[in-house]
Design a protein around this motif. Structure first.
Motif, PDB file in Angstrom:
ATOM      1  N   TYR A  52       0.830  -1.196   0.000  1.00  0.00           N
ATOM      2  CA  TYR A  52       0.000   0.000   0.000  1.00  0.00           C
ATOM      3  C   TYR A  52       0.869   1.252   0.000  1.00  0.00           C
ATOM      4  CZ  TYR A  52      -3.446  -3.464   1.260  1.00  0.00           C
ATOM      5  OH  TYR A  52      -4.246  -4.578   1.275  1.00  0.00           O
ATOM      6  N   GLU A  53       1.822   1.300  -0.902  1.00  0.00           N
ATOM      7  CA  GLU A  53       2.736   2.437  -0.971  1.00  0.00           C
ATOM      8  C   GLU A  53       1.962   3.726  -0.941  1.00  0.00           C
ATOM      9  OE1 GLU A  53       5.321   2.159  -4.276  1.00  0.00           O
ATOM     10  OE2 GLU A  53       6.275   0.355  -3.575  1.00  0.00           O
ATOM     11  N   PRO A  54       2.494   4.783  -0.390  1.00  0.00           N
ATOM     12  CA  PRO A  54       3.836   4.919   0.179  1.00  0.00           C
ATOM     13  C   PRO A  54       3.894   4.606   1.669  1.00  0.00           C
ATOM     14  CG  PRO A  54       2.832   7.065   0.088  1.00  0.00           C
ATOM     15  CD  PRO A  54       1.818   6.086  -0.475  1.00  0.00           C
ATOM     16  N   HIS A  55       2.785   4.167   2.251  1.00  0.00           N
ATOM     17  CA  HIS A  55       2.749   3.878   3.689  1.00  0.00           C
ATOM     18  C   HIS A  55       3.215   2.449   3.957  1.00  0.00           C
ATOM     19  CE1 HIS A  55       0.532   7.576   4.048  1.00  0.00           C
ATOM     20  NE2 HIS A  55      -0.326   7.134   3.144  1.00  0.00           N
ATOM     21  N   LEU A  56       3.810   2.240   5.097  1.00  0.00           N
ATOM     22  CA  LEU A  56       4.224   0.905   5.503  1.00  0.00           C
ATOM     23  C   LEU A  56       3.164   0.317   6.417  1.00  0.00           C
ATOM     24  CD1 LEU A  56       7.999   1.474   6.318  1.00  0.00           C
ATOM     25  CD2 LEU A  56       7.007   0.500   4.264  1.00  0.00           C
ATOM     26  N   GLU A  57       2.878  -0.962   6.246  1.00  0.00           N
ATOM     27  CA  GLU A  57       1.885  -1.652   7.067  1.00  0.00           C
ATOM     28  C   GLU A  57       2.623  -2.614   7.999  1.00  0.00           C
ATOM     29  OE1 GLU A  57      -1.879  -4.702   6.519  1.00  0.00           O
ATOM     30  OE2 GLU A  57      -0.795  -3.998   4.777  1.00  0.00           O
ATOM     31  N   GLU A  58       2.404  -2.476   9.297  1.00  0.00           N
ATOM     32  CA  GLU A  58       3.046  -3.358  10.264  1.00  0.00           C
ATOM     33  C   GLU A  58       2.327  -4.703  10.278  1.00  0.00           C
ATOM     34  OE1 GLU A  58       3.544  -3.592  15.034  1.00  0.00           O
ATOM     35  OE2 GLU A  58       3.894  -1.658  14.107  1.00  0.00           O
ATOM     36  N   ILE A  59       3.104  -5.769  10.224  1.00  0.00           N
ATOM     37  CA  ILE A  59       2.548  -7.118  10.247  1.00  0.00           C
ATOM     38  C   ILE A  59       3.110  -7.835  11.471  1.00  0.00           C
ATOM     39  CG2 ILE A  59       2.328  -9.307   9.024  1.00  0.00           C
ATOM     40  CD1 ILE A  59       1.036  -7.061   7.485  1.00  0.00           C
ATOM     41  N   THR A  60       2.238  -8.225  12.390  1.00  0.00           N
ATOM     42  CA  THR A  60       2.641  -8.991  13.566  1.00  0.00           C
ATOM     43  C   THR A  60       1.828 -10.280  13.593  1.00  0.00           C
ATOM     44  OG1 THR A  60       0.986  -7.950  14.977  1.00  0.00           O
ATOM     45  CG2 THR A  60       3.154  -6.871  14.876  1.00  0.00           C
ATOM     46  N   GLY A  61       2.179 -11.173  14.496  1.00  0.00           N
ATOM     47  CA  GLY A  61       1.464 -12.446  14.611  1.00  0.00           C
ATOM     48  C   GLY A  61      -0.020 -12.266  14.835  1.00  0.00           C
ATOM     49  N   SER A  62      -0.397 -11.318  15.684  1.00  0.00           N
ATOM     50  CA  SER A  62      -1.823 -11.120  15.971  1.00  0.00           C
ATOM     51  C   SER A  62      -2.553 -10.517  14.775  1.00  0.00           C
ATOM     52  CB  SER A  62      -2.012 -10.242  17.209  1.00  0.00           C
ATOM     53  OG  SER A  62      -1.442  -8.973  17.015  1.00  0.00           O
ATOM     54  N   ILE A  63      -1.894  -9.639  14.043  1.00  0.00           N
ATOM     55  CA  ILE A  63      -2.518  -9.054  12.854  1.00  0.00           C
ATOM     56  C   ILE A  63      -2.733 -10.132  11.797  1.00  0.00           C
ATOM     57  CG2 ILE A  63      -2.133  -7.464  10.914  1.00  0.00           C
ATOM     58  CD1 ILE A  63      -0.775  -5.579  12.940  1.00  0.00           C
ATOM     59  N   VAL A  64      -1.758 -11.014  11.627  1.00  0.00           N
ATOM     60  CA  VAL A  64      -1.879 -12.101  10.663  1.00  0.00           C
ATOM     61  C   VAL A  64      -3.021 -13.030  11.057  1.00  0.00           C
ATOM     62  CG1 VAL A  64      -0.722 -14.136   9.697  1.00  0.00           C
ATOM     63  CG2 VAL A  64       0.519 -11.989   9.906  1.00  0.00           C
ATOM     64  N   ALA A  65      -3.125 -13.370  12.341  1.00  0.00           N
ATOM     65  CA  ALA A  65      -4.206 -14.246  12.813  1.00  0.00           C
ATOM     66  C   ALA A  65      -5.571 -13.605  12.562  1.00  0.00           C
ATOM     67  CB  ALA A  65      -4.025 -14.556  14.294  1.00  0.00           C
ATOM     68  N   GLU A  66      -5.685 -12.305  12.817  1.00  0.00           N
ATOM     69  CA  GLU A  66      -6.948 -11.603  12.565  1.00  0.00           C
ATOM     70  C   GLU A  66      -7.288 -11.612  11.079  1.00  0.00           C
ATOM     71  OE1 GLU A  66      -6.701  -7.665  14.212  1.00  0.00           O
ATOM     72  OE2 GLU A  66      -6.290  -8.424  16.220  1.00  0.00           O
ATOM     73  N   LYS A  67      -6.290 -11.409  10.230  1.00  0.00           N
ATOM     74  CA  LYS A  67      -6.517 -11.393   8.789  1.00  0.00           C
ATOM     75  C   LYS A  67      -6.967 -12.770   8.301  1.00  0.00           C
ATOM     76  CE  LYS A  67      -6.400  -9.407   4.752  1.00  0.00           C
ATOM     77  NZ  LYS A  67      -7.326  -8.362   4.365  1.00  0.00           N
ATOM     78  N   ILE A  68      -6.348 -13.837   8.815  1.00  0.00           N
ATOM     79  CA  ILE A  68      -6.758 -15.193   8.442  1.00  0.00           C
ATOM     80  C   ILE A  68      -8.209 -15.434   8.862  1.00  0.00           C
ATOM     81  CG2 ILE A  68      -6.409 -17.658   8.930  1.00  0.00           C
ATOM     82  CD1 ILE A  68      -3.381 -17.047   9.035  1.00  0.00           C
ATOM     83  N   GLU A  69      -8.572 -14.987  10.052  1.00  0.00           N
ATOM     84  CA  GLU A  69      -9.950 -15.156  10.528  1.00  0.00           C
ATOM     85  C   GLU A  69     -10.930 -14.389   9.637  1.00  0.00           C
ATOM     86  OE1 GLU A  69     -12.626 -14.198  14.479  1.00  0.00           O
ATOM     87  OE2 GLU A  69     -10.468 -14.461  14.714  1.00  0.00           O
ATOM     88  N   GLN A  70     -10.579 -13.172   9.275  1.00  0.00           N
ATOM     89  CA  GLN A  70     -11.431 -12.359   8.406  1.00  0.00           C
ATOM     90  C   GLN A  70     -11.589 -13.014   7.032  1.00  0.00           C
ATOM     91  OE1 GLN A  70      -9.680  -8.619   7.388  1.00  0.00           O
ATOM     92  NE2 GLN A  70     -11.503  -7.842   6.390  1.00  0.00           N
ATOM     93  N   LEU A  71     -10.484 -13.492   6.459  1.00  0.00           N
ATOM     94  CA  LEU A  71     -10.542 -14.146   5.157  1.00  0.00           C
ATOM     95  C   LEU A  71     -11.365 -15.430   5.215  1.00  0.00           C
ATOM     96  CD1 LEU A  71      -6.864 -13.597   4.003  1.00  0.00           C
ATOM     97  CD2 LEU A  71      -8.902 -12.612   2.933  1.00  0.00           C
TER      98      LEU A  71
END
Length: 88
Positions: free
Chosen positions: A50-69
């Motif tokens: 999502y240039e030019p901003h950086l998106e922080e990816i942590t274990g909890s964010i990944v788990a939430e994204k998997i749940e949402q998907l």
């Protein structure tokens, strides 16, 4: 939406889930390495998707994204099943 569009969305979501599961696995391996080597540093991975901003990816964010998907996949699968049942 037609069946083909829904199937394409389903396949796209499945690909995203696989990618996030691989990312989650990589994060777990790095965390294990840090524990074994007594490193207390928190791992942060960034994506430039999502240039030019950086998106922080942590274990909890990944788990939430998997749940949402997974929720999105369930919704699309229900729509696909509904269309198939209506076609019978």
């Amino acid at each position: 939406m037609d069946l083909e569009t829904l199937n394409n969305k389903k396949n796209n979501i499945l690909g995203q889930i696989r990618a996030y599961e691989e990312l989650q696995s990589g994060l777990e391996q790095i965390e294990k390495y840090n524990r074994e080597n007594h490193t207390n540093d928190e791992l942060k991975v960034y994506t430039l998707a999502y240039e030019p901003h950086l998106e922080e990816i942590t274990g909890s964010i990944v788990a939430e994204k998997i749940e949402q998907l997974t929720d999105n996949l369930l919704t699309i699968s229900e729509k696909i099943n509904h269309i198939k049942m209506m076609a019978k």
